[in-house]
Design a protein around this motif. Structure first.
Motif, PDB file in Angstrom:
ATOM      1  N   PRO A  58     -47.711 -11.662   0.139  1.00 25.17           N
ATOM      2  CA  PRO A  58     -46.501 -12.033  -0.177  1.00 25.17           C
ATOM      3  C   PRO A  58     -45.382 -11.271  -0.449  1.00 25.17           C
ATOM      4  N   PRO A  59     -44.395 -10.895  -0.016  1.00 26.06           N
ATOM      5  CA  PRO A  59     -43.396 -10.139  -0.447  1.00 26.06           C
ATOM      6  C   PRO A  59     -42.830 -10.314  -1.687  1.00 26.06           C
ATOM      7  N   THR A  60     -42.297  -9.489  -2.720  1.00 23.57           N
ATOM      8  CA  THR A  60     -41.652  -9.914  -3.828  1.00 23.57           C
ATOM      9  C   THR A  60     -40.086  -9.465  -3.893  1.00 23.57           C
ATOM     10  N   ASP A  61     -39.759  -8.902  -2.705  1.00 23.17           N
ATOM     11  CA  ASP A  61     -38.584  -8.518  -2.438  1.00 23.17           C
ATOM     12  C   ASP A  61     -38.297  -7.995  -0.843  1.00 23.17           C
ATOM     13  N   SER A  62     -37.111  -7.630  -0.373  1.00 23.56           N
ATOM     14  CA  SER A  62     -36.649  -7.355   0.927  1.00 23.56           C
ATOM     15  C   SER A  62     -36.781  -5.958   1.144  1.00 23.56           C
TER      16      SER A  62
END
Length: 975
Positions: A58-62
Motif C-alpha cells: 500500500p502506498p503512503t504517497d503518490s
C-alpha cells in the motif's frame, strides 16, 4: 502423490486441499513454517507453468514508490549481479510470460514457461531479484528507473528524467488515465487508495532514495508474500527449490501492510478536475462526467461475480440500459464503465465522454432515474440471460489471450486472498452461477441495484473538464520550479548533481562483464525443438466453398471465421470497410432491433465480431489481399443459431436508421479518440509504413489516424451527407458479401466437423452471387514525414521504410536482429540512457520495417540512435553464449503458446499469405544458424533503410514545433 493436511513438505505446512472442478485442477494451500509465506499450488495438466510472487504494497504517497521499486528490483541482485537480468532473460529464455505489475495495493512478479529447466531458472532470478536486489548497492538504479536531476554542465537547464517519471508523464497525458487516477482519490480519502501507486509526475521527484530503500525493507519480506505455483510441474521439487534456496533464510516478522476500510460517506461527494487542451481548441463536448459507487468487499465472491455480470448488462452491450439512456438523451458520445474488483472495496464506475459541463445534473438524473425504472419495472430477462451467458462462456472457455491461464487465475485469487478471503472463491464459480441464474426468475439484480447504487451514499460524482493552456501552464511552472531549484544550489551541489549523472551514465554505458553475464541461467540450444510447429490445416470444399479445417480439441466449441476478399470495394470506399465492421451487429435488422440482436448473440454464442485485415502475399513483392473477417464462436449445440444470426446481420442490417448510425459514429470516434495518445506508437509506425508501401497505406486508412479523421469528418457533415453515408455502406456490403468471394475457416474436434455442413448453407443463402470484380488500388506514397501534435507530455518516434525496395530479402535472421536491437542497442540508448519507457524494431516478411519508441522524452536524440544502427551492427560482437541467448529468445517469440481460436486464425493467415510449412521451417533453420557475421551483414540493410528517411512522430505540440526541421508537415491529431 498424496499429501496430508498439517504435514510439512520442504518447509511448507499444508493447510488445505481442494478440488477445483471449474478449471480441472486441484488446489493446495501452504504456509511456510519458519516465516509464514503463503503459497498456493494449482495442480493440473497445463504444461504452461506459472510462478508468481506478490507482496501487499500500500502506498503512503503518490511518488510512485511501489512502481519504481517494481522496475528497480529487476535491475540486478545478489546472485545475478548484472545491470538488468530481466532483459537477459527476455533475450535468452523460452518464457511464455515475463513481467512485473504494480496494482493500487500490491506488486506481483509473474513468469511462465513450458520448459521445466527454464521455469526453475526464471523462479531463481525472480526470487533473488525481489529478496536480494542490488538497489542497496547502486543508487543509480533508483535514479535510472525512478527520477533524477538531468544536468550535464552548469550552463544547461536543469530537467527531470527517469523511466517511470516519463512513463507516468505519458500515462497522465490521457484524460481517461487522469480520470481513473482521480476516482479512488474521491472515494477513499483516508486509505492507501487515495494515492497513485504508479506515481504522479508532479510528485515523483519528492521520493528520496532513503524512503525507497525503507519501503523495500518493510514490504518485500516472505512474511508479506503471496506465492503461486501453477501447472503440471513437480510440486515436491518446486517447494524444495523455493525453500532451500530462499525462504529457509528468513524468519517470521510482523509486516503491517493491512489496508484500511474506508467508512461509508453520509452523502455523495462531488469533485472537479481539469485536463489540458490547446489554446485554439474548442471547449465544446470535451468534458467527462463520471459516477462511482463503492460495492461491498472484494472477498465477497458472489457479489464480485454478480457485479461483473451487472456491469456488462448495464454498460457493455448495445442493449445496455444505462448506456442507451444516456446516448438517447445526447449526454456524451461514448458511454463506458467498469467494475474494479482488484482493490479491497470494489468500485462500480459509469463514464460519459465528450459531454458539456452544463449536462452534469442531467447526467446524474438520467442515470438515477434509469436505475429506479429498472428496479420498479424489472430488468429485461433476456438481457440478464445474455449477460450471464457471455460472462460464463468467457470463464469456461479459458482463452485469455496474452496472459497464461495461471496468471489470470492468480489475479482473480488475489482479489480475495490479499484481503484475508478464500483464495479459491473466484475460481469456484459453478455454485455462484447456479445462484445468480435465479435472477432469471427473481428480482436478484434489481435488489443489487437498489442496495449498492440507489441506496448507497458511498459514491462520488466526478467532472473532468478541459482547460485551455493547462499543460503549457504546468510546463512553464515546472520550468520555473527547476530554474528556481538550480538557482538555489551551491556550486558544490551543482557539481554533485553533474557527478551523479556522470556516474549513472558510466554505469549505463559499461557492459556487464562476461563473468557476471555467465551467472544468468541459460538453456542450451539442444533444449530447442528443431522443427517448426505444424498447425492443423486441411483444405476441404463444401457447397463449392473452400474450407480451411483445423482439427483441434476445442471442448465442444466451434470457431468459425469467414474471410471475404474486399478488393471488390472501390478505393474511395476503403474507410467504409472499417466503418462496416464497427456498426455490424450494433444496428437493427429485419428481425431484431439492435438491443434484442445483442441479447441473441450473447445468449447463443461466445461472440460474433467483424475485423478488416490485410495479408501480404509471400513471394509477390508489393502484393497483398485484404479481407473482411467475420469471427464467431459458439457451443456446437448453438452453431446453427450462430449461422442464422450471421446471415441475418449480413443480409438484413438496417442502415437506413440514420439516428442510430449517427449515434454509433459519434461513439466509435469518441472511443478511438480516448486511446489515441496511449496508442501513439501504433499511429506513428502505421504512418511510416504507409509512406513506403501500398499495403501500409491500405492498413493506415483502415487502422490508423486516417480512419479517425474520416470519422471526425463524418460526424461534422453527417446531417447533409447522411444519405451518401448510408448508400456507401450498402454498396460496401454488396461488394463484400458474395458467395464467390468467401473462404471459411473452421476449428473443432474431428467428430464435430459435420456441423459445418449444416451451418454453411444458412450463411451462403444471405450472400450475393454476382461476378466479383477486383479493383486496383493506387496510393499516394512518398515522404510525408508528419509531426502529429497532441497535448501529451511525451513522444512516440517512428522511422522506417521497406527494405525490399533496396533489393534485400527476408530471412529468419531478421527475427534475431529485432531481438538484438530491442534488448541491447535500442534498449540501452533509447530507454536506459534516453529515459523512454519502451522501444522496439520490426522487420516484416513484406519488407515493411520500422523502429518506434514509446513514451519518449526526446525526438532528435532518438532519431540519431536509430541512424546509428548501421555503425552498431558493423561493430557487433558476441560470443557463442550470447548468440545462443539471442537464438533461444527469438525461438521463444516464434513458439509463443496459442489458444485454440488463435491456432485456427494463425494457420489461416499463413494460408492466405501463401506461407507454407517449408517457409516456416526454413525461417526456423535460419534463426537457429545465425552467427555474428549474419548480424553484421545486416548493416547495409539498416543503413539503406534509415536513408529512406520515412519519419513520423506523435507527441507534445511544443516539443514538435521546436523540431520542425524534422518534418514536412505538422498536423493536430485531435481537432
Amino acid at each position: 502423490m498424496k499429501l496430508d493436511i498439517n504435514n510439512i513438505y520442504n518447509g511448507f505446512k499444508l493447510i488445505e486441499e481442494r478440488e477445483l472442478k471449474e478449471i480441472n485442477a486441484k488446489g493446495y494451500v501452504f504456509e511456510h513454517e519458519k516465516n509464514g509465506a503463503r503459497l498456493i499450488k494449482i495442480l493440473n495438466d497445463d504444461d504452461n507453468k506459472v510462478f508468481s510472487i506478490g507482496f501487499r504494497t500500500p502506498p503512503t504517497d503518490s511518488t510512485g514508490l511501489p512502481h519504481i521499486l517494481e522496475h528497480s528490483v529487476l535491475c540486478g541482485s545478489r546472485k545475478f549481479d548484472t545491470k538488468e537480468p530481466f532483459v537477459e532473460l527476455l533475450k535468452g529464455s523460452l518464457n511464455t510470460f515475463l513481467n512485473a505489475m504494480t496494482f493500487p495495493d500490491k506488486t506481483i512478479y509473474p513468469v511462465a514457461s513450458r520448459n521445466e529447466k527454464d521455469f526453475f531458472n526464471l523462479m531463481d532470478v525472480y526470487l533473488d531479484a525481489v529478496l536480494y536486489p542490488n538497489i542497496y548497492k547502486y543508487p543509480e538504479i533508483f535514479m535510472q528507473e525512478g527520477w533524477y536531476y538531468n544536468l550535464e554542465s552548469k550552463n544547461e537547464e536543469l530537467t527531470y528524467n527517469g523511466v517511470v517519471y516519463n512513463e507516468m508523464k505519458g500515462a497522465y497525458s490521457s484524460p481517461d488515465s487522469l480520470l481513473y487516477r482521480n476516482v479512488p482519490k474521491t472515494l477513499f480519502p483516508n486509505t492507501a487508495y487515495r494515492e497513485s501507486s504508479g506515481g504522479d509526475p508532479e510528485v515523483i521527484p519528492e521520493l528520496t532514495y532513503e524512503n525507497f530503500i525503507a519501503f523495500h525493507k518493510k514490504y518485500y519480506h516472505p512474511s508479506n508474500s503471496y506465492i503461486l505455483l501453477y501447472g503440471n510441474g513437480d510440486l515436491t521439487k518446486e517447494l524444495q527449490f523455493i525453500n532451500d534456496n530462499y525462504l529457509k533464510d528468513f524468519d517470521r516478522i510482523n509486516v503491517d501492510s493491512a489496508i484500511k476500510t474506508e467508512k461509508p460517506f453520509s452523502a455523495i461527494k462531488e469533485h472537479e478536475f481539469v485536463y489540458g487542451i490547446s489554446e485554439d481548441d474548442s471547449l465544446e463536448n470535451k468534458t467527462y462526467l463520471n459516477l462511482n459507487f463503492v460495492v461491498g468487499e472484494a472477498k465477497d465472491s458472489e457479489l464480485y461475480l454478480a457485479f461483473e455480470i451487472l456491469t456488462h448488462l448495464l454498460l457493455k452491450t448495445p442493449a445496455a440500459p444505462i448506456k442507451k439512456a444516456l446516448l438517447d438523451k445526447g449526454i456524451g458520445k461514448a458511454i463506458s464503465g467498469e467494475f474494479n474488483c482488484s482493490i479491497k472495496q470494489p468500485i462500480f464506475t459509469i463514464i460519459a465522454k465528450n459531454c458539456n459541463l452544463e449536462q452534469k445534473e442531467e447526467f446524474k438524473e438520467v442515470v438515477f432515474s434509469t436505475f429506479r425504472d429498472l428496479v420498479e419495472k424489472g430488468i429485461n430477462k433476456e438481457l440478464i440471460e445474455a449477460s450471464i451467458n457471455k460472462t460464463e462462456f468467457e470463464l469456461r472457455e479459458g482463452d485469455f489471450e496474452g496472459y497464461p491461464k495461471g496468471l489470470v487465475y492468480y489475479i482473480r485469487m488475489m482479489d480475495s486472498w490479499l484481503y484475508e478471503g478464500d483464495p479459491f472463491s473466484n475460481l469456484q464459480y459453478n455454485k455462484l452461477f447456479d445462484k445468480i441464474k435465479e435472477a432469471l426468475k427473481t428480482n436478484y439484480f434489481e435488489q443489487l441495484i437498489e442496495k449498492y447504487i440507489l441506496n448507497n451514499s458511498h459514491s462520488s460524482l466526478v467532472v473532468l473538464k478541459p482547460e485551455k493552456g493547462a499543460n503549457e501552464k504546468k510546463a512553464a511552472q515546472l520550468k520555473e520550479k527547476l530554474n528556481s531549484i538550480k538557482a538555489s544550489l551551491s556550486e558544490k551541489e551543482l557539481e554533485e548533481i553533474i557527478e551523479k549523472g556522470k556516474k549513472l551514465k558510466e554505469r549505463q554505458s559499461t557492459p556487464d562483464s562476461p563473468e557476471k553475464l555467465a551467472v544468468i541461467p541459460l538453456l542450451s540450444l539442444s533444449d530447442i525443438d528443431k522443427k517448426a510447429e505444424v498447425l492443423p490445416l486441411e483444405v476441404k470444399e463444401e457447397d463449392r466453398v473452400k474450407i480451411l479445417y483445423h482439427q483441434l480439441a476445442t471442448n465442444k466449441i466451434g470457431y468459425l471465421n469467414l474471410y471475404f476478399n474486399t478488393k471488390a470495394v472501390p478505393q474511395s470506399l476503403i474507410h467504409y470497410i472499417r466503418l462496416l465492421s464497427d456498426v455490424l451487429g450494433k444496428i437493427s435488422t429485419s428481425s431484431y432491433n439492435y438491443g434484442t440482436l445483442s441479447n441473441q448473440i450473447n445468449i447463443h454464442t461466445g461472440g460474433i465480431n467483424y475485423n478488416p485485415m490485410s495479408y501480404s502475399i509471400s513471394g509477390k513483392q508489393g502484393e497483398f489481399n485484404p479481407y473482411f473477417i467475420v469471427n464467431a464462436k459458439a457451443l456446437m449445440s448453438n452453431l446453427k443459431k450462430a449461422g442464422e444470426l450471421i446471415a441475418e446481420i449480413i443480409k438484413n442490417s438496417n442502415f437506413d436508421d440514420d439516428k442510430r448510425l449517427f449515434q454509433l459514429i459519434k461513439e466509435i470516434k469518441a472511443r478511438i479518440e480516448g486511446r489515441l495518445i496511449d496508442n501513439g506508437h501504433r499511429i506513428a509506425l502505421r504512418k511510416v509504413l504507409s509512406y513506403s508501401s501500398s499495403k501500409g497505406a491500405y492498413d493506415e486508412e483502415l487502422l490508423g489516424l486516417s480512419y479517425y479523421n474520416f470519422l471526425s469528418k463524418l460526424e461534422m457533415e453527417f446531417e447533409e451527407k447522411k444519405e451518401e453515408v448510408i448508400s456507401n455502406l450498402k454498396n460496401t456490403v454488396q461488394c463484400i458479401f458474395n458467395k464467390n468471394n468467401i473462404i471459411v475457416s473452421f476449428s473443432c474436434d474431428k467428430e464435430e466437423y459435420m456441423n459445418i455442413k449444416e451451418v454453411l448453407p444458412i450463411i451462403l443463402s444471405s450472400l450475393g452471387s454476382d461476378k466479383v470484380s477486383y479493383k486496383q488500388y493506387n496510393f499516394n506514397l512518398g515522404h510525408k514525414n508528419e509531426g502529429l501534435l497532441t497535448q501529451g507530455n511525451v513522444q512516440y518516434v517512428a522511422k522506417g521504410g521497406n527494405y525490399l525496395d533496396d533489393g534485400y530479402k527476408y530471412s529468419g535472421g531478421l527475427n534475431i536482429l529485432e531481438s538484438i536491437l530491442g534488448f541491447d542497442y535500442l534498449w540501452n540508448n533509447v530507454r536506459v540512457k534516453g529515459g523512454a519507457y519502451g522501444v522496439f524494431a520490426n522487420f516484416r516478411r513484406d519488407g515493411g520495417a520500422y523502429i518506434v519508441s514509446y513514451r519518449d522524452p526526446n525526438i532528435k536524440e532518438t532519431l540519431k540512435v536509430y541512424d546509428g544502427v548501421e555503425n552498431y551492427l558493423n561493430q557487433f560482437e558476441a560470443d557463442e553464449r550470447e548468440m545462443s541467448k539471442y537464438i533461444i529468445g527469438t525461438i521463444r517469440k516464434l513458439d509463443h503458446p496459442l489458444t485454440n481460436s488463435m491456432k485456427g486464425e494463425v494457420s489461416a493467415s499463413y494460408y492466405l499469405s501463401n506461407i507454407t510449412q517449408d517457409d516456416l521451417q526454413k525461417e526456423r533453420e535460419e534463426v537457429l544458424s545465425v552467427e555474428v557475421n549474419t548480424i553484421k551483414a545486416f548493416a547495409p540493410l539498416a543503413r539503406d533503410l534509415m536513408k529512406q528517411n520515412y519519419i513520423c512522430v506523435l507527441g507534445n505540440e511544443g516539443k514538435l514545433k521546436e523540431n520542425t526541421d524534422v518534418f514536412n508537415e505538422l498536423k493536430k491529431v485531435i481537432e
